[in-house]
Design an enzyme around this catalytic site. Sequence first.
Site, short mmCIF file in Angstrom:
data_model
loop_
_atom_site.label_atom_id
_atom_site.label_comp_id
_atom_site.label_asym_id
_atom_site.label_seq_id
_atom_site.Cartn_x
_atom_site.Cartn_y
_atom_site.Cartn_z
N ASP A 176 0.80 -1.22 0.00
CA ASP A 176 0.00 0.00 0.00
C ASP A 176 0.83 1.27 0.00
O ASP A 176 0.33 2.35 -0.33
CB ASP A 176 -0.85 0.05 1.27
CG ASP A 176 -2.16 -0.68 1.11
OD1 ASP A 176 -2.68 -0.70 0.00
OD2 ASP A 176 -2.65 -1.22 2.12
C1 BGC Z 1 -1.36 3.77 5.22
C2 BGC Z 1 -2.80 3.53 4.98
C3 BGC Z 1 -2.99 2.10 4.53
C4 BGC Z 1 -2.37 1.16 5.53
C5 BGC Z 1 -2.49 -0.30 5.19
C6 BGC Z 1 -0.84 2.73 6.16
O1 BGC Z 1 0.49 2.90 6.33
O2 BGC Z 1 -1.17 5.03 5.74
O3 BGC Z 1 -3.22 4.43 4.04
O4 BGC Z 1 -4.33 1.81 4.38
O5 BGC Z 1 -1.04 1.45 5.67
O6 BGC Z 1 -1.51 -0.76 4.37
C1 NOJ Z 2 -1.89 -3.82 5.33
C2 NOJ Z 2 -3.03 -3.90 4.39
O1 NOJ Z 2 -4.19 -4.32 5.05
C3 NOJ Z 2 -2.73 -4.83 3.25
O2 NOJ Z 2 -3.77 -4.81 2.33
C4 NOJ Z 2 -1.42 -4.44 2.59
O3 NOJ Z 2 -1.15 -5.39 1.59
C5 NOJ Z 2 -0.30 -4.38 3.60
N1 NOJ Z 2 -0.66 -3.50 4.66
C6 NOJ Z 2 1.02 -3.93 3.00
O4 NOJ Z 2 1.03 -2.58 2.71
#
Ligand code: BGC
Ligand code: NOJ
Length: 811
Positions: free
Chosen positions: A483
Amino acid sequence: MKFGYFDDKSREYVINTPKTPYPWINYLGSDDMFGLVSNTAGGYCFYKDARLRRITRYRYNNIPLDNGGRYFYIKDGNEYYSPSWMPVKKDLDSYECRHGLGYTKIKGVKNNLQTEITYTIPLGDNVEIHRVSLKNTGSSAKEVSLFSFIEFCLYNAYDDMTNYQRTYSIGAVEVDGSVIYHKTDYRERRNHFAFYSVNTPIDGFDTDRDTFLGQFGGLHEPEVVAEGKSRNSVATGWNPIASHGLNVKLAPNEEKVFVFVLGYVENKEEEKWVSKGVINKSKAVALIEKYKDNNAVEKALADLAKHWDNLLSKYSVESDDEKLNRMVNIWNPYQCMTTFNMSRSASFFETGIGRGMGFRDSNQDLLGFVHQIPHKAKQRILDIAATQFEDGSAYHQYQPLTKKGNNEIGSGFNDDPLWLILATTAYIKETGDISILDEQVPYDCNPNNTGTLLEHLEKSFTYTLNNLGPHGLPLIGRADWNDCLNLNCFSTNPDESFQTCQNKQGRTAESVFIGGMFVYIGKEYAQLFDKLGNKEKSQSIMNEVQKMKDCVETHGYDKDWFLRAYDFYGNKVGSDENEEGKIFIEPQGFCVMAGIGVESGKALRAMESVDKYLNTKYGCVLQNPAYSEYHVNLGEISSYPPGYKENAGIFCHNNPWIMIAETVLGRGEKAFEYYSKIAPAYIEDISEIHKMEPYVYAQMIAGKDAVKPGEAKNSWLTGTAAWNYEAITKWILGVRPDYDGIVVDPCVPKDWDNIKIKRVFRETVYNITIKNPNKINKGVKKVIIDGVEKEGNFIPHIQDKGTHNVEVIMG
Ligand code: BGC
Ligand code: NOJ
């Protein structure tokens, strides 16, 4: 250092101090009502949706951190305390917390009074039971006062903590005997209310928070408790709570048990009232009647235990390694159930208001749980698929109550669609139910625009093909699995989200990781059509898979490892040419899992590079070297301090991809080394460093560049649960379902032998013994099914719902 121990026989983790390094929590509930409860009784509960139907209030990031829950206070002489230690924090003579499967028991002893509170949510009913037993262990009679305490949330948790204009004026309760009803907004728009009861006449009650605590009192010093007397306050507006006051007399050795029931009820519009202003309580009364005594609670606990016996019986292992056994047989599947139920919505790190169900998250969670409750998995697949758009893209998240896609985050995470194929094929392999493919499923939740599930899968597959970049690799969109790798965002404004502010048109940045996914999942997709007897389609899918495979080998490989991506400018990410972030874990895992570079030796080199650059004492870091400054073209990943989260933290979710990749290469020692580095039972001894619960995985462990390496964050709700379960059960132990039977393909350390696995597959029981006479890592010579030898590693399914013995001879 440990703060408790595993009691495997009872399937419990026993915590023997309230002062754990972080609140160590458990989950209650299996169906619609869920609760979170910490080892000091903190937490909250909700119906279906932690944002829209929150029943009790919880303040995240509180001081102290975990303050608020279903608390009990005891006033004994001039002293008062909580048997769960919090919130009063008076020293107890002894304390113990047992987190079990769907229940938590907290025992506190002080001044010859033993209090044990059992928290659970029975199967099938929307009630949380708090059973309190008080036992006088001394030799003289005792007279104490017991006070219960919960604080109601006004249902919409977001409104509840932001809109005081409204919320301070609407709180409404009704008290009827020993039952306190929370009926805020019921007169106007809600068809539901909550209640809190106890199965005995009470000596008093309170429903107004300020009256109970006193204007300047905290939960650690309620005025009512200090005085030892309820004030019978009736809340109007402000902050409604529910507290019962009971005076309890106990002869020496006498024990009294009280059953408190916290429930949630919905009424049809025409059945809401019995008379003007008097709410229809019949459903609540029936629930209170059902749980009127300890026998009912004992029965609920026994039913829950049976439910778990059944769920856990689907796959169990007997080996010489008790840590392995407890992970595979108890705690990993338990966590998988929790991630399946919660997705990423409600934990002590997820506030329940931010993220609902994640598209990619829930599809992956399903992998770890489908064999336990296939009918729930089926419904989940259909719900998720309904949030897909007609072009194959998908809402990144949806709300569990409404099942509608979340517009704030929208779509454009280009890995999302492919996960749906993986979840669906996993479901069909487990159940054999190909009819799911014919189900009509909406696009964008519009019932007037539907396609079969198979059409949805096809859209998922072609979405990748329709969105290829300059090298022929998949476009990354807003982000792929990672993400925080935001290659189209270029954010310089702190008030915008890294993911949604996408300000580059997004048709150049490519993801090697999605390329690997496409090959891995594309093969599954092709195999599905083989199963359906459509060889032509299967072949055309495989042609695309082969093209992608070649493309990844040609454009997605650096010198000794797979590249991560190409950025907006077409520059390499995760290359030796980069100064920081030279090598990333995700493509090494997924590309090798997909079999890319196995023949050419590229896969092996990639795994050796993982070992050399990413492997550390506490697990494999996500990338190396960590970014030391913000790179606007890479996004959020480089905004974290080195060693944390996606910036070279140990992201436990992708470590199992490396384990599985190692099994593809047949390196059993390595696969298991990676497994045991992060599996919680193996790191119980360093709980003071790890900080999180030693019975479940955390999303992240601080990496080698961090200030506190080895310190975990974000326990419970993470794809780590499902993927580690996949890695250990299907790839290391190697027992995995297929369309027409079970494949047994272990890849283990050489000295493993005589491992017994019980697998219930489509109601037939297979007792499998893996023998390793030649002490090898991988390879099966033959299977002996009920005494009959068969070459190879496949057990054709026997449809008799009987029990069969299978010996698997490695060689
Ligand atoms: C981000 C979010 C994201 C989450 C899950 C966080 O570090 O700020 O926007 O949804 O990671 O991966
Ligand atoms: C947590 C999120 O829920 C997931 O969808 C994502 O793949 C991982 N963070 C890595 O950023």
